[in-house]
Design a protein around this motif. Sequence first.
Motif, short mmCIF file in Angstrom:
data_model
loop_
_atom_site.label_atom_id
_atom_site.label_comp_id
_atom_site.label_asym_id
_atom_site.label_seq_id
_atom_site.Cartn_x
_atom_site.Cartn_y
_atom_site.Cartn_z
N LEU A 112 3.08 13.74 -0.18
CA LEU A 112 2.60 12.37 0.04
C LEU A 112 3.68 11.36 -0.31
N ILE A 136 2.57 1.62 -3.50
CA ILE A 136 1.68 2.03 -4.58
C ILE A 136 1.28 3.50 -4.44
N VAL A 137 0.95 3.91 -3.21
CA VAL A 137 0.58 5.31 -3.01
C VAL A 137 1.76 6.23 -3.34
N LEU A 187 0.81 -1.22 0.00
CA LEU A 187 0.00 0.00 0.00
C LEU A 187 0.85 1.28 0.00
N PRO A 188 1.81 1.43 0.91
CA PRO A 188 2.62 2.67 0.83
C PRO A 188 3.45 2.77 -0.43
N CYS A 236 5.19 8.67 2.35
CA CYS A 236 5.14 7.23 2.09
C CYS A 236 6.53 6.60 2.11
N LEU A 241 2.05 6.48 -7.16
CA LEU A 241 0.98 7.32 -7.70
C LEU A 241 1.25 8.79 -7.39
N ALA A 242 1.75 9.07 -6.19
CA ALA A 242 2.06 10.45 -5.83
C ALA A 242 3.19 11.00 -6.71
#
Length: 343
Positions: free
Chosen positions: A133, A97-98, A94-95, A137, A101-102
Amino acid sequence: MDTGGMDLTLSYYLPVIWAGLIATAVCMYVILDGFDLGIGILFPFARSEEEHDQMMNSVAPFWDGNETWLILGGGGLWVAFPMAYAIIMPALYLPVIVMLLALIFRGVSFEFRWVAKPRHGRWDFAFAGGSTLAAFCQGLILGGLIQGIKVENGAFAGGTFDWLTPFSVICGLGMVAGYALLGATWLIARTEGPVAERARGQARNALLLVLAFVALVSLWTPFSVERIAERWFATPNIYYLWPVPLITLLLGVSLWRGIARGADLAPFLSAVGLFLLSYLGLAISTLPLMVPPSVTIWDAAAVPASQIFTLIGVIFMLPIILGYTVFVYWTFRGKVRPGEGYH
């Protein structure tokens, strides 16, 4: 001809070489992409459109090349340490991927902001938000690795949110403060006018936050992770390692004094030094573990033939990347004045 000894030698030294290459790539990424992420973190504090443009133009020639090191680090982990890659990705999915994306939003906004003028408010928000972000992350990922990943039979055996702890959140906030410090000292070195003057105050505030987070994490980890306490405080290690926190403090004092006396480049170099020492402390705490607390670089390594094959490519490409980096930074040396730019 007995090749058993040679095979053992390759099995031992190739993972060490690859671990060094990946560590170097990650370090280069953190420092080089760190300051342009820091520009994004500081972006909302600019007071005019001209200041926004000046801040972005200070990193315009460099930001996309800086991310090359992230690709080298991630790709190297995949090909040289597939077991570690297969454990870390599901543990921190999750971190990661985020973060990606950021970074995409940050990159897209960097380009689209210029063509969307004068209606570019959403891209300003995407640039600042994506940068902040992504930095947060990266700290979450770092914290998740330091505190350890549950592994059974060579595979991730933990839960989806094991990485989300107070410690990892503190690491995330510390990374945001650290990148803001790099960004502020970069602006001091590379800009003139109100942006540079405001950056001096921002650098002081960020430095105080960074030193506080460094102290907090440095005290938290040995008290909560036994293996790290043994590494730092057991004899004779403590006699060799005590200069690390002392030099960190001295660099912080040097950075503060450099800002106070109006130096341009010295604060940025001191900030880089703080990151390098923090990175050294991380290496001291974890090596030779690739996935704390149980998987070493030799456990996670690919077969020697695979490592040699990919190492040949790196031997040719790494000098090109380094040469390109030096060329670009030398070509676009100097300060960016108000109203100047590359677009």
